[in-house]
Design a protein around this motif. Structure first.
Motif, mmCIF file in Angstrom:
data_model
loop_
_atom_site.group_PDB
_atom_site.id
_atom_site.type_symbol
_atom_site.label_atom_id
_atom_site.label_comp_id
_atom_site.label_asym_id
_atom_site.label_seq_id
_atom_site.Cartn_x
_atom_site.Cartn_y
_atom_site.Cartn_z
ATOM 1 N N HIS A 1 -0.351 7.251 -11.382
ATOM 2 C CA HIS A 1 -0.198 8.656 -10.993
ATOM 3 C C HIS A 1 0.818 9.390 -11.871
ATOM 4 C CE1 HIS A 1 -2.761 7.717 -7.773
ATOM 5 N NE2 HIS A 1 -1.877 7.211 -6.946
ATOM 6 N N ALA B 1 0.844 -1.210 0.000
ATOM 7 C CA ALA B 1 0.000 0.000 0.000
ATOM 8 C C ALA B 1 0.876 1.255 0.000
ATOM 9 C CB ALA B 1 -0.920 -0.025 1.214
ATOM 10 N N THR B 2 1.952 1.233 0.749
ATOM 11 C CA THR B 2 2.848 2.401 0.792
ATOM 12 C C THR B 2 3.509 2.612 -0.565
ATOM 13 O OG1 THR B 2 3.244 1.908 3.113
ATOM 14 C CG2 THR B 2 4.778 3.448 2.053
ATOM 15 N N LYS B 3 3.971 1.512 -1.155
ATOM 16 C CA LYS B 3 4.634 1.629 -2.461
ATOM 17 C C LYS B 3 3.657 2.122 -3.533
ATOM 18 C CE LYS B 3 6.448 -2.644 -1.852
ATOM 19 N NZ LYS B 3 7.273 -3.854 -2.025
ATOM 20 N N PRO C 1 9.968 8.653 -4.055
ATOM 21 C CA PRO C 1 9.468 8.287 -2.720
ATOM 22 C C PRO C 1 9.888 9.263 -1.628
ATOM 23 C CG PRO C 1 10.650 6.447 -3.764
ATOM 24 C CD PRO C 1 10.885 7.649 -4.625
ATOM 25 N N LYS D 1 1.478 4.210 -3.336
ATOM 26 C CA LYS D 1 1.214 5.660 -3.301
ATOM 27 C C LYS D 1 1.841 6.377 -4.484
ATOM 28 C CE LYS D 1 0.655 6.282 1.633
ATOM 29 N NZ LYS D 1 1.421 6.438 2.858
ATOM 30 N N ILE D 2 2.916 5.814 -5.036
ATOM 31 C CA ILE D 2 3.505 6.457 -6.227
ATOM 32 C C ILE D 2 3.367 5.541 -7.446
ATOM 33 C CG2 ILE D 2 5.079 8.022 -5.005
ATOM 34 C CD1 ILE D 2 7.329 5.939 -5.758
ATOM 35 N N ARG D 3 2.261 4.833 -7.534
ATOM 36 C CA ARG D 3 2.118 3.886 -8.648
ATOM 37 C C ARG D 3 2.047 4.612 -9.988
ATOM 38 N NH1 ARG D 3 -2.891 3.241 -6.189
ATOM 39 N NH2 ARG D 3 -4.734 3.680 -7.458
#
Ligand SMILES: O=C(O)CCC(=O)C(=O)O
Ligand SMILES: [Fe+2]
Length: 313
Positions: free
Chosen positions: A71, A62-64, A117, A66-68
């Motif tokens: 986007h 889920a954290t990774k 990141p 965030k910059i999928r």
């Protein structure tokens, strides 16, 4: 075939590069793969890049995400999870981060701002891109000299504003099914690869697979389709693949040094060799358009889900 190690310092400094150029020419004509030493890329910078990359992939999905990549839109930047990228139609067992030259928002696909990141990640990746772009230009000078062309032949025609793509891959352990990346060639001029100490990269030479294991302080360098096209098939883009690891992560950092996006890449006047059967049945000489056209056609096969974003405008 053994893969030679070439000290490119004379090319980087511009002092007496003739012998290095000859060695590169020999490696390009025989295998299409070589290691480069003497490249001058700071070891501390590389260590920082490796540490930050491992820290990034160790986070939860889920954290990774965030910059999928969604986007990143048409700039084609950001994170993709395991199985999100295809080679020869098959999902690769790897996750990764995509970067490119840092640019303001741009109408052209594959151009624009990166998704980083963290600020430290940003600073480190951008320093690495600057260093490797310099290495790419130095290698292209050597390749020009190896073809009896002026050292700035490519810089003047094709690489004044090279398309720079950079990826950080993590191949998670695969147990018995240790698959990585299927057989393929790269699209552009040169790929300069940093890899961790796992090994797993293999190069195809005369129908045999040869390991291109890591050698400390070197990068692996290989030829892409555009250099194959420029040299009329004399320097061939060599198929390669990655066998994944069984019990620990494998990280790699491929840097792609490619022609200007709008370059119309033409053979340099040498005899074009008879077409050979490629891994994908394609012929790099049988293509009309810019490098950007060529690349976008490839990209849409690798990331079918990005098709809409790349073509719908
Ligand atoms: O991960 C590697 O060592 C190589 C990856 C590769 O061949 C590519 O991204 O084109
Ligand atoms: Fe590759």
């Amino acid at each position: 075939m053994s893969i030679s190690v070439i000290d490119i310092e004379p090319l980087v400094t511009g002092r007496a590069p003739g012998a290095v150029a000859a060695a590169i020419g020999e490696a390009c004509r025989t295998g299409g793969f070589f290691y480069i030493a003497g490249h001058g890329v700071d070891e501390d910078l590389q260590d920082r890049l490796e540490r930050l990359s491992r820290e990034f992939f160790a986070q939860d999905t889920a954290t990774k995400m965030k910059i999928r990549m969604r986007h990143g839109g048409r700039a084609w930047r950001g994170y993709f999870p395991v199985g999100g990228e295809l080679t020869s139609g098959q999902p690769d067992r790897k996750e990764g981060l995509y970067f490119g030259a840092e640019l303001p928002s741009d109408d052209r696909p594959l151009h624009g701002p990166n998704l980083f990141p963290s600020p430290e990640f940003r600073e480190t990746v951008l320093a690495y891109l600057t260093a490797l772009t310099g290495v790419g230009h130095a290698l292209m000078r050597g390749i020009a000299l190896s073809l009896d062309l002026g050292h700035d032949y490519f810089a003047e025609r094709y690489t004044a504003d090279p398309l720079i793509l950079f990826r950080i891959f993590n191949y998670p352990p695969g147990g018995d099914e240790a698959w990585g990346v299927g057989e393929h060639t790269d699209y552009g001029l040169l790929t300069i690869l940093k890899q961790d100490d796992n090994g797993g990269l293999q190069v195809k030479s005369q129908d045999r697979w040869i390991a291109a294991d890591p050698i400390p302080s070197t990068f692996v360098c290989n030829i892409g389709d555009m250099l194959d096209r420029l040299t009329g098939g004399h320097y061939r883009s060599t198929p390669h693949r990655v066998i994944g690891t069984r019990d620990r992560d494998r990280l790699s950092w491929p840097f792609f040094f490619d022609p200007n996006f709008d370059a119309d890449v033409r053979a340099v006047g040498q005899r074009v060799l008879a077409p050979h059967t490629r891994w994908d049945g394609a012929d790099v000489h049988d293509f009309e358009g810019t490098y950007g056209d060529y690349l976008l056609a490839k990209v849409s096969k690798v990331f079918p889900q990005l098709n809409d974003q790349v073509h719908d405008r």
